[in-house]
Write a protein that holds these residues in place. Structure first.
Motif: not given
Length: 218
Positions: A44-70
């Motif tokens: 997301a940070r590299r490609l700067r898409p118009d929209v990110c579609l994130f699953d809520i439950r993911m390994p390493h970094l869940d959807g909540i933290e991923a959302t907060r990061s971007v």
């Protein structure tokens, strides 16, 4: 130009399905896929898409933290995030909205609603799955966080109160304009004023504020 989307889901079959649905839309293009939250944030940070579609439950970094990061409060140029989930009363969804997500959908929403949600997010609007809007927001508006909702910086006008209620019920700007018999530009102006007065950043937070203050009840 096509709406550029990054899809993140830890299940390959789910990612493939989402890509197929989105790439079949004439105005949407999937530009990246990730199988975990950390990779999703990097893409997301590299490609700067118009929209990110994130699953809520993911390994390493869940959807909540991923959302907060971007898209979180500390992000200078937040990206539009739509969260997808299997559960319509998943407590993590509310946390994701607080983290900056612009909306959410259930995974069984179907191709039409998925396309609508991506387009809405890309246009600065938001689409929350109609079947769960009231139930989820109401369920977690009074979830014991102990912090009362902030009061408006300035009192809302009667028209803003009307707009507030329609936003809380998941209406888009076009639907609000038709329902209240006002122009689209007028709706956008009122929504912008609501964000300023309530100290929020998007219409999802407007909806949550409406439930927290009991303007809208289950």
């Amino acid at each position: 130009m096509s709406i550029r989307v990054v899809v993140a889901d830890d299940q390959e079959i789910a990612r493939t399905g989402l890509r197929m649905i989105l790439d079949a839309q004439p105005d949407i293009e999937v530009v990246g896929e990730a199988g975990d939250g950390r990779r999703a944030v990097e893409l997301a940070r590299r490609l700067r898409p118009d929209v990110c579609l994130f699953d809520i439950r993911m390994p390493h970094l869940d959807g909540i933290e991923a959302t907060r990061s971007v898209a979180g409060p500390a992000v200078d140029a937040p990206l539009a995030v739509v969260v997808i989930t299997t559960f319509d009363l998943d407590e993590y969804v509310y946390a994701a909205l607080r983290a900056g997500a612009r909306g959410f959908l259930l995974k069984d929403a179907g191709p039409d609603l998925l396309g609508q949600a991506v387009r809405a997010a890309a246009n600065g609007d938001a689409l929350i799955a109609p079947s769960v809007t009231a139930r989820l927001l109401a369920a977690f508006a009074d979830s014991g966080r102990g912090t009362p909702p902030a009061q408006p910086i300035e009192a809302l006008t009667d028209r803003e109160e009307q707009i507030l209620l329609t936003v809380a019920r998941g209406r888009t700007n076009s639907e609000i304009a038709a329902e209240l018999h006002i122009s689209l530009s007028t709706v956008k102006s009122h929504v912008a004023s609501l964000m300023t007065k309530l100290g929020v950043r998007n219409r999802v937070e407007i909806a949550m504020w409406a439930y927290e203050t009991r303007r809208v009840k289950p």
